[in-house]
Design a protein around this motif. Structure first.
Motif, PDB file in Angstrom:
ATOM      1  N   MET A   1      -2.684  12.965   0.110  1.00 53.34           N
ATOM      2  CA  MET A   1      -3.063  13.274  -1.266  1.00 53.34           C
ATOM      3  C   MET A   1      -3.215  12.030  -2.116  1.00 53.34           C
ATOM      4  N   GLY A   2      -2.989  10.864  -1.549  1.00 50.59           N
ATOM      5  CA  GLY A   2      -3.059   9.608  -2.291  1.00 50.59           C
ATOM      6  C   GLY A   2      -4.338   9.432  -3.088  1.00 50.59           C
ATOM      7  N   PRO A   3      -5.528   9.625  -2.476  1.00 52.76           N
ATOM      8  CA  PRO A   3      -6.780   9.452  -3.234  1.00 52.76           C
ATOM      9  C   PRO A   3      -6.955  10.483  -4.346  1.00 52.76           C
ATOM     10  N   HIS A   4      -6.175  11.549  -4.312  1.00 52.27           N
ATOM     11  CA  HIS A   4      -6.274  12.601  -5.327  1.00 52.27           C
ATOM     12  C   HIS A   4      -5.042  12.601  -6.235  1.00 52.27           C
ATOM     13  N   MET A   5      -4.454  11.421  -6.411  1.00 53.75           N
ATOM     14  CA  MET A   5      -3.196  11.349  -7.150  1.00 53.75           C
ATOM     15  C   MET A   5      -3.353  11.771  -8.613  1.00 53.75           C
TER      16      MET A   5
END
Length: 480
Positions: free
Chosen positions: A375-379
């Motif tokens: 989920m990092g890129p969608h933080m």
């Protein structure tokens, strides 16, 4: 262990007050005290409480003198033109009344202070809700949600905290968020229409015959005539039918016959065009004083508690130069002052234990650690979703200074800018304004004579939905 106990403490508090097993003040004091002992830090309870009281004392002082100040302004008739305008728009139609509540709350929220917003909104709308026997939790729910959307103004608090925590400019955070917040306000108005139509269906569309709206409402000979097909449309003359409770299927206030009758009388007293406290010759002085006070508050010329202390003293001295009259005005608002300040100091126990024992930090760390690596890129989206429950269960200070920087660091590792994180962190404010940790909400429910548990049970779902609408709009416009 502290994480589990922290969530358990919050859940216990919410369950007990929503089930009306304990009063909010008792629950705010006793539940954290018990959990403090449970974590083995009972010996430090006193220190935690003193720290909590010290942190909230300025807020309590601000609320005390703000209640006195705006109470005096209501007594002398400063807001009567606003009331008349709202009444002309509403025309005793439940749907218009609920929409008017949302509009009034949003407009008054421009001053950035939730307590002020709730005092003015409830003072203007409470008599109509009582007279038409509308659900009072509809009023508190709509007002709190509208104020929550407007709470994102740079001088409202959350935006400034996000900017400070992430070392950003508040304008860079707020200005791009305006379209999404506009959609949020539109959602609140749509909600007001839906709830208003529900109230119209329940009680019928009513008309006030005879004199102009504000006079019709206050005069005992006013007659409410059913104009629609509601199942409870009725004629109410001189206070007949007051014994009917205001409880509804949506969580209305459940008062007894005596409390209902007393509430109606008290509610309409504030709109009496012939009340002895009116000061029409001092109207422009009071208007100028209020504008100067709000301007000084926005410009941060002095601490807000000091401004309201000075404003209340000046308003009392000019409008009521005789000591007996001043004492009478202070006594008239003593109940609200005592209830709200007592609630704030009780909340200091809750926040003091939550912070002092380390529960808040452990809860935040657990939530951040539970976020999957993918989920990092969608933080930014994750931050927006998390802001909804987290700003409800903890103070804005705890969220923006404790959680948001961690989320920003995690986002930066995947190319998500701190500005996106900051904007997303504002999404939860519509729900935050109904949090038991927000002192202003006790002004709202106290003046509206609504149980906090009823307000919570009714408002949470609508406020959370509004927050999700703001988040969706932010994604749609490419802001988040």
């Amino acid at each position: 262990m502290l994480t589990i106990l922290g969530f358990a403490m919050i859940a216990t508090f919410l369950v007990l007050i929503m089930m009306k097993k304990m009063s909010p003040i008792a629950a705010l004091v006793l539940i954290p005290a018990l959990f403090c002992v449970a974590v083995g830090q009972g010996a430090k309870l006193g220190d935690y409480v003193i720290d909590g009281v010290g942190n909230l004392a300025p807020t309590a002082a601000m609320l005390m003198f703000a209640i006195v100040y705006f109470g005096v302004m209501i007594d002398v008739g400063l807001f009567d033109p606003i009331v008349r305008g709202i009444l002309r728009f509403c025309k005793a139609d439940p749907m218009r009344i609920v929409v008017g509540t949302a509009v009034l709350a949003a407009i008054v929220s421009l001053d950035g202070d939730g307590s002020t917003t709730f005092m003015i909104t409830v003072s203007a709308m409470y008599p109509l809700y009582k007279r038409l026997k509308m659900s009072l939790v509809v009023m508190t729910g709509v007002a709190a949600t509208a104020n929550g959307v407007m709470n994102t103004l740079p001088w409202g608090g959350p935006t400034a905290r996000a900017a400070t925590a992430l070392k950003l400019d508040a304008g860079d955070i707020f200005v791009p968020m305006i379209p999404a917040l506009g959609v949020g306000l539109a959602a609140v108005l749509l909600l007001a229409v839906v709830l208003g139509r529900r109230e119209r269906k329940r009680i019928g569309t009513l008309t006030l015959d005879g004199a102009p709206a504000v006079e019709t409402v206050t005069e005992p000979e006013a007659v409410l005539v059913a104009a629609g097909g509601g199942d409870r449309a009725r004629k109410a003359s001189g206070g007949a039918d007051r014994g009917t409770g205001t409880g509804t299927g949506t969580g209305g206030s459940a008062e007894g016959e005596e409390g209902e009758e007393q509430g109606v009388d008290e509610g309409f007293k504030g709109l009496d065009p012939n009340r002895p406290t009116l000061r029409p010759k001092l109207y422009w002085f009071n208007a100028a004083l209020t504008i100067a006070l709000l301007t000084a508050m926005i410009m941060e010329l002095m601490p807000i508690p000091v401004l309201f202390l000075l404003g209340a003293a000046l308003a009392l001295t000019v409008n009521f130069p005789h000591m007996p009259d001043q004492r009478a005005r202070i006594a008239a608002h003593a109940d609200n002052v005592l209830n709200v300040s007592g609630m704030v100091f009780a909340a200091a126990v809750f926040t003091g234990v939550l912070s002092g024992t380390g529960m808040v930090e452990h809860m935040a760390d657990w939530l951040v650690g539970a976020i999957p690596e993918g989920m990092g890129p969608h933080m930014a989206i994750v931050t927006g979703v998390l802001s909804i429950p987290l700003t409800y269960f903890m103070s804005n200070d705890g969220f923006y200074f404790g959680v948001v920087p961690v989320l920003a660091e995690a986002g930066a590792a995947h190319g998500v800018s701190p500005l996106e994180i900051a904007r997303a962190s504002l999404v939860g404010q519509p729900l935050h304004m109904s949090s038991p940790l927000v002192p202003a909400v006790y002004v709202l429910v106290g003046m509206a004579k609504v149980e906090f548990g009823d307000h919570t049970r009714f408002t949470v779902k609508w406020a959370a939905l509004t927050s999700l609408v703001v988040l969706a709009a932010g994604l749609l416009f490419g802001i988040v």
